[in-house]
Design a protein around this motif. Structure first.
Motif, PDB file in Angstrom:
ATOM      1  N   GLN A 189      26.443  -4.360 -47.250  1.00 32.87           N
ATOM      2  CA  GLN A 189      26.310  -4.820 -45.850  1.00 32.87           C
ATOM      3  C   GLN A 189      24.995  -4.355 -45.217  1.00 32.87           C
ATOM      4  OE1 GLN A 189      29.672  -3.822 -43.375  1.00 32.87           O
ATOM      5  NE2 GLN A 189      31.164  -4.758 -44.740  1.00 32.87           N
ATOM      6  N   GLU A 190      24.165  -3.685 -46.019  1.00 26.72           N
ATOM      7  CA  GLU A 190      22.867  -3.151 -45.552  1.00 26.72           C
ATOM      8  C   GLU A 190      23.007  -2.205 -44.363  1.00 26.72           C
ATOM      9  OE1 GLU A 190      20.160  -6.449 -45.028  1.00 26.72           O
ATOM     10  OE2 GLU A 190      20.324  -6.990 -47.150  1.00 26.72           O
ATOM     11  N   LYS A 191      24.067  -1.392 -44.417  1.00 33.54           N
ATOM     12  CA  LYS A 191      24.295  -0.464 -43.300  1.00 33.54           C
ATOM     13  C   LYS A 191      24.131   0.997 -43.686  1.00 33.54           C
ATOM     14  CE  LYS A 191      27.026  -3.595 -40.584  1.00 33.54           C
ATOM     15  NZ  LYS A 191      28.352  -4.142 -40.319  1.00 33.54           N
ATOM     16  N   ILE A 192      23.915   1.271 -44.961  1.00 37.77           N
ATOM     17  CA  ILE A 192      23.836   2.668 -45.414  1.00 37.77           C
ATOM     18  C   ILE A 192      22.510   3.300 -45.006  1.00 37.77           C
ATOM     19  CG2 ILE A 192      23.445   4.055 -47.516  1.00 37.77           C
ATOM     20  CD1 ILE A 192      26.301   3.837 -47.187  1.00 37.77           C
ATOM     21  N   ARG A 193      22.591   4.481 -44.358  1.00 39.43           N
ATOM     22  CA  ARG A 193      21.399   5.263 -43.996  1.00 39.43           C
ATOM     23  C   ARG A 193      21.548   6.626 -44.675  1.00 39.43           C
ATOM     24  NH1 ARG A 193      21.152   0.616 -42.509  1.00 39.43           N
ATOM     25  NH2 ARG A 193      21.608  -0.092 -40.399  1.00 39.43           N
ATOM     26  N   PRO A 194      20.951   6.811 -45.853  1.00 40.30           N
ATOM     27  CA  PRO A 194      21.124   8.078 -46.561  1.00 40.30           C
ATOM     28  C   PRO A 194      20.349   9.207 -45.900  1.00 40.30           C
ATOM     29  CG  PRO A 194      20.010   6.414 -47.932  1.00 40.30           C
ATOM     30  CD  PRO A 194      20.090   5.865 -46.550  1.00 40.30           C
ATOM     31  N   ILE A 195      20.982  10.379 -45.818  1.00 40.43           N
ATOM     32  CA  ILE A 195      20.372  11.553 -45.188  1.00 40.43           C
ATOM     33  C   ILE A 195      20.530  12.731 -46.144  1.00 40.43           C
ATOM     34  CG2 ILE A 195      20.711  13.249 -43.322  1.00 40.43           C
ATOM     35  CD1 ILE A 195      19.700  10.760 -42.186  1.00 40.43           C
ATOM     36  N   ASP A 196      19.468  13.468 -46.366  1.00 44.36           N
ATOM     37  CA  ASP A 196      19.571  14.697 -47.147  1.00 44.36           C
ATOM     38  C   ASP A 196      20.301  15.727 -46.280  1.00 44.36           C
ATOM     39  OD1 ASP A 196      19.279  16.977 -48.611  1.00 44.36           O
ATOM     40  OD2 ASP A 196      17.085  16.950 -48.668  1.00 44.36           O
ATOM     41  N   GLY A 197      21.485  16.141 -46.742  1.00 48.58           N
ATOM     42  CA  GLY A 197      22.325  17.039 -45.943  1.00 48.58           C
ATOM     43  C   GLY A 197      22.133  18.506 -46.276  1.00 48.58           C
ATOM     44  N   VAL A 198      21.085  18.831 -47.033  1.00 50.68           N
ATOM     45  CA  VAL A 198      20.823  20.231 -47.378  1.00 50.68           C
ATOM     46  C   VAL A 198      19.665  20.732 -46.540  1.00 50.68           C
ATOM     47  CG1 VAL A 198      20.201  21.835 -49.230  1.00 50.68           C
ATOM     48  CG2 VAL A 198      21.625  19.841 -49.735  1.00 50.68           C
ATOM     49  N   GLY A 199      19.835  21.923 -45.975  1.00 54.79           N
ATOM     50  CA  GLY A 199      18.772  22.512 -45.159  1.00 54.79           C
ATOM     51  C   GLY A 199      19.325  23.003 -43.845  1.00 54.79           C
ATOM     52  N   ASP A 200      18.420  23.262 -42.921  1.00 55.63           N
ATOM     53  CA  ASP A 200      18.790  23.791 -41.618  1.00 55.63           C
ATOM     54  C   ASP A 200      19.589  22.743 -40.816  1.00 55.63           C
ATOM     55  OD1 ASP A 200      18.200  25.907 -39.513  1.00 55.63           O
ATOM     56  OD2 ASP A 200      17.522  24.067 -38.523  1.00 55.63           O
ATOM     57  N   ILE A 201      20.658  23.178 -40.158  1.00 60.46           N
ATOM     58  CA  ILE A 201      21.539  22.263 -39.434  1.00 60.46           C
ATOM     59  C   ILE A 201      20.757  21.443 -38.394  1.00 60.46           C
ATOM     60  CG2 ILE A 201      23.457  22.209 -37.759  1.00 60.46           C
ATOM     61  CD1 ILE A 201      24.742  24.516 -39.405  1.00 60.46           C
ATOM     62  N   LYS A 202      19.838  22.085 -37.673  1.00 62.92           N
ATOM     63  CA  LYS A 202      19.064  21.371 -36.638  1.00 62.92           C
ATOM     64  C   LYS A 202      18.086  20.372 -37.258  1.00 62.92           C
ATOM     65  CE  LYS A 202      19.307  24.435 -32.691  1.00 62.92           C
ATOM     66  NZ  LYS A 202      19.488  25.827 -33.171  1.00 62.92           N
ATOM     67  N   GLU A 203      17.538  20.754 -38.423  1.00 58.06           N
ATOM     68  CA  GLU A 203      16.631  19.827 -39.115  1.00 58.06           C
ATOM     69  C   GLU A 203      17.380  18.558 -39.534  1.00 58.06           C
ATOM     70  OE1 GLU A 203      14.435  21.169 -42.767  1.00 58.06           O
ATOM     71  OE2 GLU A 203      13.839  22.734 -41.337  1.00 58.06           O
ATOM     72  N   ILE A 204      18.593  18.760 -40.039  1.00 56.47           N
ATOM     73  CA  ILE A 204      19.404  17.616 -40.472  1.00 56.47           C
ATOM     74  C   ILE A 204      19.740  16.738 -39.263  1.00 56.47           C
ATOM     75  CG2 ILE A 204      21.622  16.948 -41.508  1.00 56.47           C
ATOM     76  CD1 ILE A 204      21.322  19.659 -43.129  1.00 56.47           C
ATOM     77  N   PHE A 205      20.013  17.378 -38.144  1.00 57.10           N
ATOM     78  CA  PHE A 205      20.269  16.640 -36.900  1.00 57.10           C
ATOM     79  C   PHE A 205      19.064  15.740 -36.564  1.00 57.10           C
ATOM     80  CE2 PHE A 205      20.149  16.585 -32.140  1.00 57.10           C
ATOM     81  CZ  PHE A 205      21.265  15.801 -31.957  1.00 57.10           C
ATOM     82  N   GLY A 206      17.857  16.279 -36.743  1.00 50.30           N
ATOM     83  CA  GLY A 206      16.642  15.492 -36.520  1.00 50.30           C
ATOM     84  C   GLY A 206      16.576  14.277 -37.433  1.00 50.30           C
ATOM     85  N   ARG A 207      16.981  14.470 -38.690  1.00 54.81           N
ATOM     86  CA  ARG A 207      16.983  13.341 -39.633  1.00 54.81           C
ATOM     87  C   ARG A 207      17.973  12.268 -39.190  1.00 54.81           C
ATOM     88  NH1 ARG A 207      17.806  17.433 -44.692  1.00 54.81           N
ATOM     89  NH2 ARG A 207      15.872  18.569 -44.396  1.00 54.81           N
TER      90      ARG A 207
END
Ligand code: AP5
Ligand code: MG
Ligand code: ZN
Length: 213
Positions: A189-207
């Motif tokens: 459905q072209e809806k997937i947005r992959p995010i690297d979930g490893v690292g600082d919690i706030k950095e991941i929030f930025g991603r």
């Protein structure tokens, strides 16, 4: 904006959702939290759910589909919502598509938080959750200022019944076999947005906010 947070147990769905609620002012709908509230109340739904949750198995599709169908039609969802931990099977995703079609609505983004399974066991067994507001902490990676006490509301922190090594192992297996197929489902459905979930919690929030904006 209607968003799905997808990812294995311990990926950080709940952690990120709590921050996204403040950023976007749309509610977090966690089927896990709703089921735990039912368990605490001791309702018939709670009794049925607890047996599955303690084993690390999924609650029947019909049960969670009914919960979500009712929840997304509440007034606070008018401007959008974040689904955390739903859908978790292909039949749940199909049911969601069906109900959204009836409501002339749709999912905009499926944020797929990626974390290798080796890291997940340690995250889950060290998690502490607030009894009152549901915020999660980690004894090593995100400790509260005062041990056993929630920074946000002062509530008591507890360890979830399903956050022991045995149940965690079964939850991870269930994720692989029943939930992982959703990546293909939403890629189509072209809806997937992959995010690297490893690292600082706030950095991941930025991603995450970057892909949502
Ligand atoms: P649910 O409550 O949804 O559990 P889950 O999917 O197993 O996910 P978790 O809540 O464990 O992980 P999370 O991604 O939210 O991680 P968190 O942010 O807390 O479901 C529980 C049960 O309910 C299921 O097993 C099933 O029985 C039933 N259920 C629920 N929905 C269902 C459905 N749709 N269908 C059928 N059954 C259903 O983070 C974890 C820990 O890691 C925390 O301690 C946190 O502080 C820490 N952490 C977060 N980010 C980081 C980071 N970047 N680095 C280091 N540590 C981090
Ligand atoms: Mg969670
Ligand atoms: Zn709290």
């Amino acid at each position: 904006m209607n968003v799905i947070l997808l990812g294995p147990p311990g990926a950080g769905k709940g952690t990120q959702a709590k921050m996204l609620v403040e950023e976007y002012q749309i509610p977090q709908i966690s089927t896990g939290d709703i089921l735990r509230a039912a368990v605490k109340e001791g309702s018939p739904l709670g009794k049925e759910a607890k047996a599955c949750m303690d084993k690390g198995e999924l609650v029947p599709d019909s049960v969670v589909i009914g919960i979500v169908e009712e929840r997304i039609q509440q007034p606070d969802c008018a401007k959008g919502y974040m689904l955390d931990g739903f859908p978790r099977t292909v039949p749940q995703a199909e049911a969601l598509d069906g109900m959204l079609q009836n409501l002339s609505s749709q999912i905009d983004h499926v944020v797929s938080i990626e974390v290798a399974s080796e890291e997940l066991v340690g995250r889950l067994t060290g998690r502490r959750t607030c009894r009152d507001c549901g915020v999660g902490f980690h004894v090593m990676f995100d400790p509260p200022e005062q041990e056993g006490v929630c920074d946000k509301c002062g509530g008591e922190l507890y360890q979830r019944d399903d956050d022991n090594v045995e149940t965690v192992t079964s939850r991870l297996e269930v994720y692989e076999s029943q939930t992982l197929p959703l990546i293909d489902y939403y890629t189509a459905q072209e809806k997937i947005r992959p995010i690297d979930g490893v690292g600082d919690i706030k950095e991941i929030f930025g991603r995450v906010t970057q892909v949502l904006s």
